[in-house]
Design a protein around this motif. Structure first.
Motif, short mmCIF file in Angstrom:
data_model
loop_
_atom_site.label_atom_id
_atom_site.label_comp_id
_atom_site.label_asym_id
_atom_site.label_seq_id
_atom_site.Cartn_x
_atom_site.Cartn_y
_atom_site.Cartn_z
N ILE A 73 -0.31 6.01 -13.58
CA ILE A 73 -0.02 5.06 -12.50
C ILE A 73 -0.91 3.84 -12.61
O ILE A 73 -0.48 2.71 -12.39
CB ILE A 73 -0.20 5.76 -11.14
CG1 ILE A 73 0.81 6.90 -11.01
CG2 ILE A 73 -0.04 4.78 -10.01
CD1 ILE A 73 0.61 7.74 -9.76
N SER A 77 0.30 0.04 -13.03
CA SER A 77 -0.07 -1.02 -12.10
C SER A 77 -0.59 -2.24 -12.85
O SER A 77 -0.30 -3.38 -12.48
CB SER A 77 -1.14 -0.50 -11.13
OG SER A 77 -0.65 0.58 -10.39
N LEU A 87 1.80 -3.09 -6.89
CA LEU A 87 2.09 -1.68 -6.61
C LEU A 87 1.19 -1.11 -5.55
O LEU A 87 1.12 0.10 -5.38
CB LEU A 87 1.95 -0.85 -7.89
CG LEU A 87 2.94 -1.17 -9.01
CD1 LEU A 87 2.74 -0.20 -10.16
CD2 LEU A 87 4.37 -1.10 -8.51
N GLY A 91 1.36 3.03 -3.85
CA GLY A 91 0.29 3.91 -4.35
C GLY A 91 0.52 5.34 -4.00
O GLY A 91 1.26 5.70 -3.10
N SER A 92 -0.17 6.21 -4.74
CA SER A 92 -0.01 7.64 -4.55
C SER A 92 -0.82 8.10 -3.35
O SER A 92 -1.65 7.39 -2.82
CB SER A 92 -0.46 8.39 -5.80
OG SER A 92 -1.87 8.28 -5.93
N THR A 225 5.01 8.11 -1.31
CA THR A 225 5.80 7.50 -2.38
C THR A 225 7.29 7.73 -2.15
O THR A 225 8.12 6.89 -2.50
CB THR A 225 5.40 8.08 -3.74
OG1 THR A 225 5.49 9.52 -3.70
CG2 THR A 225 3.97 7.69 -4.09
N ALA A 295 8.91 2.28 -8.69
CA ALA A 295 8.62 3.26 -7.64
C ALA A 295 9.15 4.64 -8.01
O ALA A 295 8.53 5.66 -7.69
CB ALA A 295 9.25 2.80 -6.32
N ASN A 298 6.69 6.06 -10.41
CA ASN A 298 5.48 6.37 -9.65
C ASN A 298 5.65 7.66 -8.85
O ASN A 298 4.76 8.51 -8.80
CB ASN A 298 5.16 5.21 -8.71
CG ASN A 298 3.84 5.39 -7.99
OD1 ASN A 298 3.00 6.19 -8.41
ND2 ASN A 298 3.66 4.67 -6.91
N HIS A 299 6.82 7.83 -8.25
CA HIS A 299 7.09 9.04 -7.46
C HIS A 299 7.10 10.28 -8.35
O HIS A 299 6.56 11.33 -7.97
CB HIS A 299 8.44 8.87 -6.76
CG HIS A 299 8.81 10.01 -5.88
ND1 HIS A 299 8.13 10.29 -4.72
CD2 HIS A 299 9.78 10.96 -5.99
CE1 HIS A 299 8.67 11.37 -4.14
NE2 HIS A 299 9.65 11.79 -4.90
N ASN A 301 5.51 10.64 -11.25
CA ASN A 301 4.15 10.88 -11.71
C ASN A 301 3.26 11.46 -10.62
O ASN A 301 2.33 12.21 -10.90
CB ASN A 301 3.52 9.59 -12.24
CG ASN A 301 4.13 9.16 -13.56
OD1 ASN A 301 4.69 9.96 -14.29
ND2 ASN A 301 4.01 7.87 -13.87
N ASN A 302 3.55 11.10 -9.38
CA ASN A 302 2.73 11.57 -8.26
C ASN A 302 3.09 12.98 -7.80
O ASN A 302 2.36 13.60 -7.04
CB ASN A 302 2.88 10.61 -7.08
CG ASN A 302 1.84 10.85 -6.01
OD1 ASN A 302 0.64 10.87 -6.30
ND2 ASN A 302 2.29 11.05 -4.78
#
Length: 355
Positions: A73, A77, A87, A91-92, A225, A295, A298-299, A301-302
């Motif tokens: 992430i 970013s 981003l 964020g996570s 997220t 996003a 990111n979602h 990965n989180n």
């Protein structure tokens, strides 16, 4: 000189120590009948304990927990900032749960309460099963009337007494039955164990608790997220609808003046306005789609990885006192207690005689 003489007189010689040990040995030999009787009584007590003490069953679940890829992430970013994308709002939520916090989540009143109010079978809940084999309706009869309580109703409709019973049962489970540990601090493996006299209850409670806690952890970990992703998706759908409408309006404006006179520019004003709307809306839509795709990554990965390794299966692991072991331990413990009793009784008698 007097002080030194007094100090030397208070010392024990080797001969005195040996004589003292010999006297104690002879004394204990003289009490052989008492010691043998104590051993027999201990054997009987140990046998009774091993026969009447119920075995304890252990339902264990182990799983590996891998947190989201925060490093990926951060790199994303940095790359996104080069093209002007922030981003920060995407964020996570890794700060919410890190490390051992999920272990405390297993011990929380909320998770234990929700598990207790989950079905054990088609007829009763887990809390009903717990009350049944622990006989809490008899033990707590002077304080609360458990048989008259219906725990199958909504938690919001519970009375104060019902809430108190759920919290007290959760406390008993947390203190006596529940164990949440990391077998190796270097690894991300967590072990959840439930110990109970009821084998079926231990298995169902363990499976239900693990399912509820891990689901709650996953949803909370990805909540922020996920909400950002839903908002961006809604925005993208709305802008796309406006863009489609603008394209239709631009086409209609051109159709109304198919062969406009180039010397009369007023006829093309409406179509130019619609063209600008299409271009502006298209630029906005392009940026939103770009943020939406970032996003989504990111979602993903989180999202933490929770993989079950071992789950409880019948027959469960059990601990119990074997007959021979119980008899031996009973004889040893009783013998030692009687031995110390004889020792302190003789010391007291000698002290009285010297006085």
């Amino acid at each position: 000189m007097t002080e030194n003489k007094h100090f030397s007189d208070s010392q024990f010689t080797l001969r005195e120590v040996v004589q003292n040990l010999r006297d104690w040995f002879i004394f204990f030999l003289s009490q052989w009948k008492t010691l043998i009787l104590a051993g027999i009584v201990g054997l009987a007590l140990g046998a009774l304990v091993s026969i009447f003490k119920k075995p304890v069953f252990h339902a264990e679940t182990s799983f590996v927990l891998e947190e989201g890829d925060a490093g990926g992430i951060s790199q994303m970013s940095g790359l996104a900032s080069l093209v002007g994308v922030n981003l920060g709002s995407l964020g996570s939520t890794s700060g919410l749960f890190q490390g051992d916090n999920i272990m405390e989540l297993y011990r929380s009143d909320r998770m234990l309460g929700e598990t207790l109010l989950s079905p054990f079978d088609e007829e009763k809940l887990l809390i009903d099963r717990f009350v049944e084999f622990e006989e809490l309706d008899k033990k707590w009869a002077s304080k609360v009337d458990i048989p008259s309580m219906d725990f199958s109703i909504s938690r919001e409709q519970f009375s104060v007494a019902q809430d108190s019973v759920v919290k007290e049962v959760a406390k008993l489970i947390r203190e006596r039955q529940l164990s949440v540990t990391k077998p190796d601090r270097k690894l991300s493996i967590i072990q959840v164990s439930i110990s109970s006299k009821d084998e079926a209850y231990a298995k169902v409670f363990n499976e239900t608790l693990v399912s509820k806690v891990n689901t709650f952890y996953f949803e909370t970990k990805t909540k922020k997220t996920g909400e950002n992703l839903a908002i961006l998706q809604s925005q993208a759908d709305s802008v796309r609808a406006i863009l489609d409408e603008s394209i239709g309006a631009y086409a209609s404006a051109q159709d109304r003046v198919p062969n406009a006179n180039p010397l009369l520019t007023s006829a093309t004003v409406e179509s130019r306005k619609r063209q600008i709307d299409v271009q502006a809306t298209g630029a906005v839509y392009q940026e939103i789609v770009k943020n939406l795709e970032i996003a989504k990554v990111n979602h993903r990965n989180n999202s933490p990885l929770i993989q079950i390794i071992d789950s409880p299966r019948f027959p469960l692991k059990r601990t119990e006192i074997r007959l021979v072991k119980g008899m031996v331990l009973g004889a040893i413990i009783t013998g030692l207690l009687v031995l110390f009793g004889l020792y302190f009784r003789r010391l007291y008698q000698k002290h009285v005689q010297e006085s």
